[in-house]
Design an enzyme around this catalytic site. Sequence first.
Site, PDB file in Angstrom:
ATOM      1  N   GLU A  76       0.809  -1.229   0.000  1.00 19.46           N
ATOM      2  CA  GLU A  76       0.000   0.000   0.000  1.00 19.46           C
ATOM      3  C   GLU A  76       0.841   1.279   0.000  1.00 19.46           C
ATOM      4  OE1 GLU A  76      -2.982  -0.040   3.051  1.00 19.46           O
ATOM      5  OE2 GLU A  76      -4.244  -1.390   1.915  1.00 19.46           O
ATOM      6  N   GLU A 136      -6.448  -7.896  -0.157  1.00 20.78           N
ATOM      7  CA  GLU A 136      -6.753  -7.851   1.281  1.00 20.78           C
ATOM      8  C   GLU A 136      -8.217  -7.558   1.505  1.00 20.78           C
ATOM      9  OE1 GLU A 136      -4.665  -5.047   3.707  1.00 20.78           O
ATOM     10  OE2 GLU A 136      -2.737  -5.512   2.797  1.00 20.78           O
TER      11      GLU A 136
HETATM   12  C1  GAL Z   1      -4.179  -2.496   5.105  1.00 19.80           C
HETATM   13  C2  GAL Z   1      -2.705  -2.808   5.202  1.00 19.80           C
HETATM   14  C3  GAL Z   1      -2.454  -4.020   6.086  1.00 19.80           C
HETATM   15  C4  GAL Z   1      -3.226  -3.875   7.371  1.00 19.80           C
HETATM   16  C5  GAL Z   1      -4.675  -3.686   7.066  1.00 19.80           C
HETATM   17  C6  GAL Z   1      -5.561  -3.572   8.282  1.00 19.80           C
HETATM   18  O1  GAL Z   1      -4.400  -1.217   4.641  1.00 19.80           O
HETATM   19  O2  GAL Z   1      -2.162  -3.064   3.934  1.00 19.80           O
HETATM   20  O3  GAL Z   1      -1.085  -4.157   6.332  1.00 19.80           O
HETATM   21  O4  GAL Z   1      -2.735  -2.783   8.084  1.00 19.80           O
HETATM   22  O5  GAL Z   1      -4.841  -2.499   6.329  1.00 19.80           O
HETATM   23  O6  GAL Z   1      -6.919  -3.478   7.917  1.00 19.80           O
END
Ligand code: GAL
Length: 687
Positions: A155, A308
């Site tokens: 990110e 994710e």
């Molecule tokens: C994302 C990030 C992850 C984790 C996640 C939590 O934005 O890439 O590493 O922090 O959020 O929801």
Amino acid sequence: MRYPNITSGVEGFLHGGDYNPDQWEPALWDEDMELMKKARCNAATVGIFAWAKIEPEEGVFDFDCLDAVLDKLAANGIRAVLATPTAAPPAWLAEKHPETLRVKNDGRERSWCEGRVNYCPSSPVYAEKCAVVTRKLAERYREHPALAVWHVHNEYGGGCTCGLCREAFRRWLKRKYGDLDSLNRAYWTAFWSQTYQSWEQIHPFNGVLMGLQLDWKRFVSDQVLACFENEARILREVTPEVPVTTNSYGFFVDYDPRPWAEAMDVIAWDCYPQYHARPEMWKRAMATSFELDFARCLKGDRPFMLMETTPSSTNWMPVEKLKRPGTHRLFALQAVSHGADSVQYFQWRAGLGGAEKFHGAVVDHSGRSDRRVFGDVADLGTLLEKIAGVTGTPVRSDTAVIFDKQNRWAIEGARGPRSEKRDYDVTCRSFYSWFWRHGVSCDVVDADADISGYRLVFAPMLYMVRPGVAQRLEDFVRNGGTLVTTYWSGIADENDKCFYGGRPGPLKELLGIDSEELDVLYDDETVPVTVDSRSFPALNGTYSARIFCDLVNVTGGKAQEAPEVLGKYSGEFYAGRPALTVKRSGEGRAFYAAFRDGGDFAERLCACLAEDMNITPAAEAELPEGVTLRSRTDGETDYLFVLNFTGESRTVEFKTPPGVNLSDGSRPGNSVEIGPYGSEVFKVSHA
Ligand code: GAL
């Protein structure tokens, strides 16, 4: 037609999560492998943020943990989405080379203690250290059977304002403008004596030069992209056959999405929708769909990775409600229906410490698999195996909404005329919502996209018209396309300089209008608009304009047919002036809605055009509120997704039975009941 698999050796979906074995005792790793198999996970994203483990001292590498874990993954048939660790620089880097730390907009240096993403994108030392660790990883694992995808960094976001970055910005400007005169003209610096006499005088935070602010954003986007490319280049050199990506979220956060998308082999998207049992949850679902369409359309129609999401709750939402039964599968299938060929989580195992210890994970602190969340993931994994045929299939749309990041920057940065009511995103979604509610696919593309394959394009609030955009819209219309645009379009060029000759600038001829003045309203005011036309009787009626009322004259353009006035304001001192026009050119037509919709105008316009143009849904059906349909197809087999974003059972009446339910092999009749937050996938073969 099908797109190739995301990576070789994986038929079907990638399913898994961010896996940080380095945070755990090795004794647990075998258990992880067993649990992953039990959860029907075939992928693990490894190594994100693990820089301190891999390179504990400058130039000293320790791959013991990664070696062991990658071997275990391979032995268990699980593929690795292998990350470079560069989003979390280790302490030694900040200590030895403090100039690698970011400087905030207020000029203060970020502390290493802030955790992650605290590097300067212009720092040659940071770039060099990233290159070293990336090459080490690539060379070590180039032949490893677990290696499936490269996940660069994590990110990317934000920028830095240190001296190096400011210098780099000036060089970037010199390349773009050549000389200061051109830059001064582009930014209209004569106003308030903002004229630059030397490049050194340029500071990124000039609060009155919007053109400069836009260029700063473009520069930061380019500068950070160079960080991605610095690593991607090495990975491609060493393992040319392994796809390279980096995960993004939102609408590509702070950056210009197009060059980023071009630099990636596959788009990877992070998405954490807040699907909680709230009234009108479908509106949130619709907004999520809009974002997922944006993500897919970044690379034409190619499937993307859902890199994710959370299988449970996050730890950063204001209200961390649990996911209601069904919502995990519902969102996963929603993402798949929009083109995701993977479902991956943050995270596999919840850490016992650190900033995200309360963030949901497939395996919670109990370490057990007899938990609801684990069961949801395992059930989804089983379903993804059953619907594996979906992967690689395109999503086809006749319709698109232009949602343009640079345009959004400019709209948000402009002073006036109703600064706190710009609502660009909401306005774009107001033309997307009807399609979503009726199960009709609608793409989301930027203003530079090739729109020639669509039949109907909405370009709401197209404030910034960059070179080439007006021509593309004209060609689209001349060749038979239907375009809808609105008030606050054709205002400024790519430097936020207004078009001489007035609004809507280069869109004047296409729309056949001249915008004389723009009235804005208080929140509680509306102005009636009456549509009364023979051409589109379905639109006839009275509507409410709110916030923006553009006062236009119809002109007709050069030697062209004058536009037809379909609707007029019927209140205020501008009663009788055009509020809705359509101009026909070539084979197509261009609508101009001069007012912001305060009711159901956008919905009725979309319904009217869909009917008029025979734009069809994924399947013919009566859809209750909150239920939508989507489809992916390779031309021979259609996969139909039925998604219920309400907490109650809903019945969908199909005109013809929807096919085989891939969850259980059943073949329902025309009437299909979908449980609370339910989701199903049906298969229809044409062969
Ligand atoms: C994302 C990030 C992850 C984790 C996640 C939590 O934005 O890439 O590493 O922090 O959020 O929801």
